[in-house]
Design an enzyme around this catalytic site. Sequence first.
Site, PDB file in Angstrom:
ATOM      1  N   GLY A  45      11.330  24.476   4.339  1.00  0.00           N
ATOM      2  CA  GLY A  45      12.603  24.075   4.916  1.00  0.00           C
ATOM      3  C   GLY A  45      13.749  23.920   3.952  1.00  0.00           C
ATOM      4  O   GLY A  45      14.071  24.798   3.145  1.00  0.00           O
ATOM      5  N   GLY A  46      14.411  22.741   4.052  1.00  0.00           N
ATOM      6  CA  GLY A  46      15.603  22.469   3.261  1.00  0.00           C
ATOM      7  C   GLY A  46      15.344  22.470   1.769  1.00  0.00           C
ATOM      8  O   GLY A  46      16.212  22.866   0.977  1.00  0.00           O
ATOM      9  N   ARG A  74       7.079  20.433  13.242  1.00  0.00           N
ATOM     10  CA  ARG A  74       6.008  19.432  13.201  1.00  0.00           C
ATOM     11  C   ARG A  74       4.754  19.993  12.536  1.00  0.00           C
ATOM     12  O   ARG A  74       3.967  19.232  11.967  1.00  0.00           O
ATOM     13  CB  ARG A  74       5.679  18.946  14.617  1.00  0.00           C
ATOM     14  CG  ARG A  74       6.702  17.985  15.193  1.00  0.00           C
ATOM     15  CD  ARG A  74       6.205  17.386  16.494  1.00  0.00           C
ATOM     16  NE  ARG A  74       7.081  16.304  16.949  1.00  0.00           N
ATOM     17  CZ  ARG A  74       6.714  15.386  17.820  1.00  0.00           C
ATOM     18  NH1 ARG A  74       5.497  15.406  18.332  1.00  0.00           N
ATOM     19  NH2 ARG A  74       7.559  14.446  18.190  1.00  0.00           N
ATOM     20  N   LYS A 104       3.665  22.721   9.726  1.00  0.00           N
ATOM     21  CA  LYS A 104       4.030  23.713   8.701  1.00  0.00           C
ATOM     22  C   LYS A 104       3.078  23.677   7.515  1.00  0.00           C
ATOM     23  O   LYS A 104       2.663  24.700   7.011  1.00  0.00           O
ATOM     24  CB  LYS A 104       5.478  23.536   8.257  1.00  0.00           C
ATOM     25  CG  LYS A 104       5.903  22.124   7.920  1.00  0.00           C
ATOM     26  CD  LYS A 104       7.417  22.052   7.749  1.00  0.00           C
ATOM     27  CE  LYS A 104       7.894  20.614   7.593  1.00  0.00           C
ATOM     28  NZ  LYS A 104       9.370  20.515   7.574  1.00  0.00           N
ATOM     29  N   ILE A 154       3.965  13.363   9.217  1.00  0.00           N
ATOM     30  CA  ILE A 154       2.533  13.614   9.410  1.00  0.00           C
ATOM     31  C   ILE A 154       1.976  14.472   8.270  1.00  0.00           C
ATOM     32  O   ILE A 154       1.036  14.101   7.573  1.00  0.00           O
ATOM     33  CB  ILE A 154       2.261  14.327  10.763  1.00  0.00           C
ATOM     34  CG1 ILE A 154       2.779  13.468  11.928  1.00  0.00           C
ATOM     35  CG2 ILE A 154       0.762  14.616  10.911  1.00  0.00           C
ATOM     36  CD1 ILE A 154       2.136  12.088  12.029  1.00  0.00           C
ATOM     37  N   LYS A 188      -6.357  11.710  -3.729  1.00  0.00           N
ATOM     38  CA  LYS A 188      -7.820  11.651  -3.735  1.00  0.00           C
ATOM     39  C   LYS A 188      -8.389  12.575  -4.805  1.00  0.00           C
ATOM     40  O   LYS A 188      -9.354  12.229  -5.495  1.00  0.00           O
ATOM     41  CB  LYS A 188      -8.360  12.044  -2.356  1.00  0.00           C
ATOM     42  CG  LYS A 188      -9.884  12.084  -2.294  1.00  0.00           C
ATOM     43  CD  LYS A 188     -10.388  12.386  -0.887  1.00  0.00           C
ATOM     44  CE  LYS A 188     -11.921  12.435  -0.866  1.00  0.00           C
ATOM     45  NZ  LYS A 188     -12.465  12.604   0.495  1.00  0.00           N
ATOM     46  N   ARG A 199      -0.174 -17.756 -16.591  1.00  0.00           N
ATOM     47  CA  ARG A 199      -1.171 -18.467 -17.388  1.00  0.00           C
ATOM     48  C   ARG A 199      -2.066 -19.315 -16.506  1.00  0.00           C
ATOM     49  O   ARG A 199      -3.263 -19.422 -16.738  1.00  0.00           O
ATOM     50  CB  ARG A 199      -0.473 -19.347 -18.427  1.00  0.00           C
ATOM     51  CG  ARG A 199       0.143 -18.588 -19.586  1.00  0.00           C
ATOM     52  CD  ARG A 199       0.873 -19.522 -20.515  1.00  0.00           C
ATOM     53  NE  ARG A 199       2.000 -20.154 -19.855  1.00  0.00           N
ATOM     54  CZ  ARG A 199       2.561 -21.299 -20.243  1.00  0.00           C
ATOM     55  NH1 ARG A 199       2.065 -21.957 -21.278  1.00  0.00           N
ATOM     56  NH2 ARG A 199       3.601 -21.795 -19.601  1.00  0.00           N
ATOM     57  N   TYR A 200      -1.481 -19.942 -15.504  1.00  0.00           N
ATOM     58  CA  TYR A 200      -2.239 -20.711 -14.519  1.00  0.00           C
ATOM     59  C   TYR A 200      -1.340 -20.980 -13.327  1.00  0.00           C
ATOM     60  O   TYR A 200      -0.158 -20.618 -13.322  1.00  0.00           O
ATOM     61  CB  TYR A 200      -2.770 -22.024 -15.116  1.00  0.00           C
ATOM     62  CG  TYR A 200      -1.733 -22.931 -15.729  1.00  0.00           C
ATOM     63  CD1 TYR A 200      -0.982 -23.807 -14.949  1.00  0.00           C
ATOM     64  CD2 TYR A 200      -1.508 -22.924 -17.110  1.00  0.00           C
ATOM     65  CE1 TYR A 200      -0.035 -24.637 -15.514  1.00  0.00           C
ATOM     66  CE2 TYR A 200      -0.564 -23.749 -17.677  1.00  0.00           C
ATOM     67  CZ  TYR A 200       0.175 -24.615 -16.873  1.00  0.00           C
ATOM     68  OH  TYR A 200       1.110 -25.447 -17.433  1.00  0.00           O
ATOM     69  N   HIS A 214      10.426 -30.868  -9.209  1.00  0.00           N
ATOM     70  CA  HIS A 214       9.344 -30.819  -8.230  1.00  0.00           C
ATOM     71  C   HIS A 214       9.861 -30.459  -6.837  1.00  0.00           C
ATOM     72  O   HIS A 214       9.569 -31.125  -5.845  1.00  0.00           O
ATOM     73  CB  HIS A 214       8.573 -32.129  -8.206  1.00  0.00           C
ATOM     74  CG  HIS A 214       7.878 -32.433  -9.494  1.00  0.00           C
ATOM     75  ND1 HIS A 214       6.990 -31.566 -10.083  1.00  0.00           N
ATOM     76  CD2 HIS A 214       7.966 -33.496 -10.329  1.00  0.00           C
ATOM     77  CE1 HIS A 214       6.544 -32.078 -11.213  1.00  0.00           C
ATOM     78  NE2 HIS A 214       7.119 -33.257 -11.393  1.00  0.00           N
TER      79      HIS A 214
END
Length: 519
Positions: free
Chosen positions: A33-34, A62, A64, A125, A136, A219-220, A280
Site C-alpha cells: 500500500g502506502g 483486509r 494482503k 489483523i 517468536k 532498594r526496598y 508521610h
Amino acid sequence: MKKQALISCSDKSGVVEFARELSELGYHILSTGGTAKLISEAGIPVQEVADYTGFPEMLDGRVKTLNPKIHAGILARRPVEEHMEALKAHDIDPIDIVAVNLYPFEQAIANPNCTFENAIENIDIGGPTMIRAAAKNHESVTVIVSPADYRKVIEEIKGKGEVSAETRLALAKKVFVHTAHYDAMISNYLTSIEGNDVTTRSKFPDSLTRQWVKVQDMRYGENPHQEAAFYRERQVAPGLLAGYVQHQGKELSYNNIADSDAAWEAVRSFDTPACVIIKHANPCGAAIGLDAAEAYSKAFKCDPTSAFGGIIAFNCQVGAEAAEKISKQFAEVIIAPEFTEEALAVFGQKKNLRLLTVAMGHAHNDLDMKRVGGGLLVQTPDTQTVKEDALKCVTKLQPTSAQISDMMFAWKIAKFVKSNTIVFVRDGMTLGVGAGQMSRVDSARIASIKAEEAGISLKGSVAASDAFFPFRDGLDVIVDAGATAVIQPGGSIRDDEVIAAADERGITMVFTGERHFRH
C-alpha cells in the site's frame, strides 16, 4: 537465498531512509500500500507483497499479508534443515527483517468524533500476526515496531554484517509489549460499550487492562523488608509526576515517590506561586506568596519540626533566594517546574538532595486505583474544585473578601490531607494541620496543638473541614482555638445544629456542597 526485508508501516517516520539503506546493503524490499508507494517514489526498488505472493489484496485491504509465502518466510527456523528444505520446495525466500507498526487504533479512538465503525476498521489483523511471528522467531528474524530502532539495526548490519542476537531479543520483547498494549486498548474500548448501544461508553470497562513500564527497581519498599519497583504508565501526560527529570541526588525511594506525588498534586492546584511541604503523605505546611522564597518561608513556619526530612514542592521557578533558605533545613526531595542556574549551584552543595523538575500541566490520571486482597478498587480521580461563587454562606455573619480568599486556600489544602481533616489558615498560609484521625474533634485539637507548638496564634484564622461536622463539638474546638470563619461541605442531618452553634459563637460559615475524603 536473497536477503529480504518486509516494511509496512502506519507511522512512516524515517521509513524511506531505512528502506534506502537496507537496499544499499543488498536487501530485497517487500512492502504494501502506502508504504510501498512512498518507497517507490523515493526511487528505491520495492516489490508489492501482492506481486510477491501472486495473490491480490482483497476485501478493501483486509487481506494482503495473510499468506503462507509471507509467514513461512518469517517463521522458518534457519538452523532447522527441514524448515529450510520446505522453503526451497515451495520456492519461498526467508524474510530476515520485519519492520511493521500497526493501524493507529489508539489515535482513532482518542478522537471524540470517532465512530464505532471507524474504530473497528482501525483494528489491525495482519500487522500483529506478522510481528508476533517475527518476534517468536527472533533467533533468525529482526523485528522492528518503532522507527527509533531503525538506526541501531542499520549500524549493526554495517558493523557486524548482521543484527546481534541480543538486539533481536530486545526488539522481540518490544513486540509483545506493543501487541499487549494494542490488544488491551481494543479490549478496554469494546468492553466499555454498554449493551448494544455503540455510542455509549462507560468509564469502567467490563474488562480493565492497563500497561505500565518499569522505571527502576528500588532498594526496598515502604519498609526495608519489602521489595519494590517503580512503574509509570506507558504514556505520561505533561504535569503528572511520573514524567519527572531528576537533576541530582540519591536514587528515589518508594516513600520518596509516594510523598512527592502528594506534594506535586497539591502544589499544582494553585495558580499563584505556592509551596507545599509534605511529610508521610500529608501537608505539614503550605502557603502562597509573591515568589518561591516567600511561599517557602510562610509554609515552613507552620510546622518546622515535621518539615525536617520532608518533600518540598513548588509550582513556580525556584531561584537562588529560595534555594538558600531551603538549604538551611534537611529535605529529601525538592520539586519544581524549573530551577535557575544559581539555585542549582546552591543545591549542588548537597549531593544527596534529590532535585526533580516536572512540567506544569492540567492532566490527571483517568482512573485512581487501590489494591485490595484479590481485587482492585477503581474510581475517577478527585479533580472537583469548588468555585468561589458556588460557596453558600449559611450563617448570619457574612465572610469578608479576605476570609473568602483564605477559605478557598484552606479548602484546596484540605483536599490533600488524610481524613479526618482540619486545616487552619490565615493570610495564605497554613497555621495548623490535623490529619488522619478517627474523630474530627481530635483532628481539630491536633491542628490547634501543632500551631501552639510552632508559636502561631490561630486568632482570626479560618478553618477547613474536608467533610461535614456530625455534631457541634468539632466546631466548638475550632472556635475556641481562635477561628472566625469555617468552610465545610455541609450535608449532615445536624447541619441546623452546627449552623446555630456558628451563629451562637459569632462566626461565619460557608458550605461547599462537596467533600474530599482522602484515604
